[in-house]
Design a protein around this motif. Structure first.
Motif, mmCIF file in Angstrom:
data_model
loop_
_atom_site.group_PDB
_atom_site.id
_atom_site.type_symbol
_atom_site.label_atom_id
_atom_site.label_comp_id
_atom_site.label_asym_id
_atom_site.label_seq_id
_atom_site.Cartn_x
_atom_site.Cartn_y
_atom_site.Cartn_z
ATOM 1 N N HIS A 127 6.491 3.825 -7.069
ATOM 2 C CA HIS A 127 5.440 4.836 -7.028
ATOM 3 C C HIS A 127 5.686 5.801 -5.867
ATOM 4 O O HIS A 127 5.565 7.023 -6.028
ATOM 5 C CB HIS A 127 4.076 4.168 -6.886
ATOM 6 N N GLY A 128 6.055 5.265 -4.704
ATOM 7 C CA GLY A 128 6.353 6.111 -3.546
ATOM 8 C C GLY A 128 7.514 7.059 -3.820
ATOM 9 O O GLY A 128 7.466 8.239 -3.450
ATOM 10 N N GLN A 129 8.557 6.580 -4.475
ATOM 11 C CA GLN A 129 9.716 7.417 -4.806
ATOM 12 C C GLN A 129 9.334 8.522 -5.791
ATOM 13 O O GLN A 129 9.786 9.667 -5.664
ATOM 14 C CB GLN A 129 10.841 6.561 -5.381
ATOM 15 N N THR A 130 8.503 8.186 -6.755
ATOM 16 C CA THR A 130 8.050 9.191 -7.716
ATOM 17 C C THR A 130 7.250 10.278 -7.021
ATOM 18 O O THR A 130 7.444 11.469 -7.278
ATOM 19 C CB THR A 130 7.201 8.540 -8.830
ATOM 20 N N LEU A 131 6.362 9.883 -6.128
ATOM 21 C CA LEU A 131 5.565 10.864 -5.388
ATOM 22 C C LEU A 131 6.459 11.759 -4.536
ATOM 23 O O LEU A 131 6.231 12.973 -4.443
ATOM 24 C CB LEU A 131 4.534 10.155 -4.504
ATOM 25 N N LYS A 132 7.477 11.185 -3.913
ATOM 26 C CA LYS A 132 8.399 11.982 -3.091
ATOM 27 C C LYS A 132 9.177 12.979 -3.939
ATOM 28 O O LYS A 132 9.456 14.093 -3.495
ATOM 29 C CB LYS A 132 9.348 11.061 -2.331
ATOM 30 N N ARG A 133 9.547 12.600 -5.163
ATOM 31 C CA ARG A 133 10.247 13.526 -6.059
ATOM 32 C C ARG A 133 9.330 14.668 -6.497
ATOM 33 O O ARG A 133 9.744 15.820 -6.602
ATOM 34 C CB ARG A 133 10.777 12.797 -7.290
ATOM 35 N N LEU A 134 8.066 14.336 -6.776
ATOM 36 C CA LEU A 134 7.117 15.347 -7.236
ATOM 37 C C LEU A 134 6.650 16.267 -6.124
ATOM 38 O O LEU A 134 6.317 17.425 -6.360
ATOM 39 C CB LEU A 134 5.906 14.669 -7.891
ATOM 40 N N SER A 135 6.588 15.756 -4.913
ATOM 41 C CA SER A 135 6.121 16.528 -3.763
ATOM 42 C C SER A 135 7.022 16.242 -2.566
ATOM 43 O O SER A 135 6.663 15.460 -1.678
ATOM 44 C CB SER A 135 4.675 16.145 -3.448
ATOM 45 N N PRO A 136 8.199 16.884 -2.505
ATOM 46 C CA PRO A 136 9.176 16.578 -1.449
ATOM 47 C C PRO A 136 8.666 16.863 -0.036
ATOM 48 O O PRO A 136 9.143 16.257 0.920
ATOM 49 C CB PRO A 136 10.371 17.465 -1.780
ATOM 50 N N ASP A 137 7.711 17.778 0.107
ATOM 51 C CA ASP A 137 7.188 18.103 1.430
ATOM 52 C C ASP A 137 6.085 17.147 1.880
ATOM 53 O O ASP A 137 5.681 17.168 3.035
ATOM 54 C CB ASP A 137 6.653 19.539 1.460
ATOM 55 N N GLY A 138 5.586 16.339 0.965
ATOM 56 C CA GLY A 138 4.515 15.393 1.297
ATOM 57 C C GLY A 138 5.066 14.190 2.038
ATOM 58 O O GLY A 138 6.214 13.802 1.876
ATOM 59 N N GLY A 139 4.253 13.611 2.874
ATOM 60 C CA GLY A 139 4.650 12.409 3.601
ATOM 61 C C GLY A 139 4.045 11.184 2.935
ATOM 62 O O GLY A 139 2.827 10.993 2.959
ATOM 63 N N VAL B 238 0.840 -1.187 0.000
ATOM 64 C CA VAL B 238 0.000 0.000 0.000
ATOM 65 C C VAL B 238 0.881 1.246 0.000
ATOM 66 O O VAL B 238 1.855 1.323 0.751
ATOM 67 C CB VAL B 238 -0.911 0.026 1.247
ATOM 68 N N VAL B 239 0.528 2.227 -0.824
ATOM 69 C CA VAL B 239 1.180 3.541 -0.794
ATOM 70 C C VAL B 239 0.215 4.486 -0.086
ATOM 71 O O VAL B 239 -0.934 4.646 -0.503
ATOM 72 C CB VAL B 239 1.491 4.057 -2.217
ATOM 73 N N LEU B 240 0.698 5.087 1.017
ATOM 74 C CA LEU B 240 -0.119 5.994 1.817
ATOM 75 C C LEU B 240 0.436 7.404 1.757
ATOM 76 O O LEU B 240 1.656 7.603 1.716
ATOM 77 C CB LEU B 240 -0.130 5.566 3.286
ATOM 78 N N MET B 241 -0.460 8.376 1.807
ATOM 79 C CA MET B 241 -0.077 9.763 1.994
ATOM 80 C C MET B 241 -0.470 10.130 3.420
ATOM 81 O O MET B 241 -1.613 9.916 3.826
ATOM 82 C CB MET B 241 -0.807 10.680 1.012
ATOM 83 N N THR B 242 0.488 10.628 4.186
ATOM 84 C CA THR B 242 0.218 10.989 5.579
ATOM 85 C C THR B 242 0.358 12.494 5.747
ATOM 86 O O THR B 242 1.327 13.097 5.288
ATOM 87 C CB THR B 242 1.178 10.271 6.535
ATOM 88 N N ALA B 243 -0.638 13.095 6.388
ATOM 89 C CA ALA B 243 -0.621 14.539 6.642
ATOM 90 C C ALA B 243 -1.544 14.848 7.810
ATOM 91 O O ALA B 243 -2.657 14.329 7.884
ATOM 92 C CB ALA B 243 -1.066 15.303 5.407
ATOM 93 N N GLY B 244 -1.062 15.652 8.735
ATOM 94 C CA GLY B 244 -1.902 16.088 9.851
ATOM 95 C C GLY B 244 -2.406 14.957 10.718
ATOM 96 O O GLY B 244 -3.514 15.024 11.223
ATOM 97 N N GLY B 245 -1.609 13.921 10.889
ATOM 98 C CA GLY B 245 -2.026 12.807 11.736
ATOM 99 C C GLY B 245 -3.000 11.850 11.070
ATOM 100 O O GLY B 245 -3.473 10.910 11.690
ATOM 101 N N GLN B 246 -3.335 12.084 9.826
ATOM 102 C CA GLN B 246 -4.237 11.206 9.094
ATOM 103 C C GLN B 246 -3.501 10.585 7.919
ATOM 104 O O GLN B 246 -2.509 11.115 7.445
ATOM 105 C CB GLN B 246 -5.448 11.979 8.579
ATOM 106 N N SER B 247 -3.989 9.463 7.449
ATOM 107 C CA SER B 247 -3.383 8.829 6.283
ATOM 108 C C SER B 247 -4.469 8.471 5.278
ATOM 109 O O SER B 247 -5.602 8.170 5.640
ATOM 110 C CB SER B 247 -2.599 7.583 6.684
ATOM 111 N N GLN B 248 -4.093 8.524 4.021
ATOM 112 C CA GLN B 248 -5.020 8.204 2.937
ATOM 113 C C GLN B 248 -4.341 7.230 1.990
ATOM 114 O O GLN B 248 -3.211 7.448 1.552
ATOM 115 C CB GLN B 248 -5.407 9.471 2.180
#
Length: 60
Positions: free
Chosen positions: A35-47, A11-21
């Motif tokens: 996929h996780g690495q690509t997301l991190k490159r596109l949005s470095p501030d995203g968890g 599972v690839v999760l996005m975590t923000a504000g104590g919640q995950s999606q």
């Protein structure tokens, strides 16, 4: 065509504000990590997190 009940434990999760999606599910670890690495490159501030979710098996 893939069956709807195909087991996808990675599972690839996005975590923000104590919640995950949940963003995506994969059968293979490498696909999920890519996929996780690509997301991190596109949005470095995203968890973003990749995790393994075990399938619940019940025996009757």
């Amino acid at each position: 065509m893939k069956p709807d009940n195909e087991y996808r434990p990675w599972v690839v999760l996005m975590t923000a504000g104590g919640q995950s999606q949940e963003l995506a599910r994969y059968r293979l670890r490498g696909d999920a990590e890519s996929h996780g690495q690509t997301l991190k490159r596109l949005s470095p501030d995203g968890g973003f997190t990749v995790l393994f979710e075990e399938q619940q098996v019940s025996f009757k």
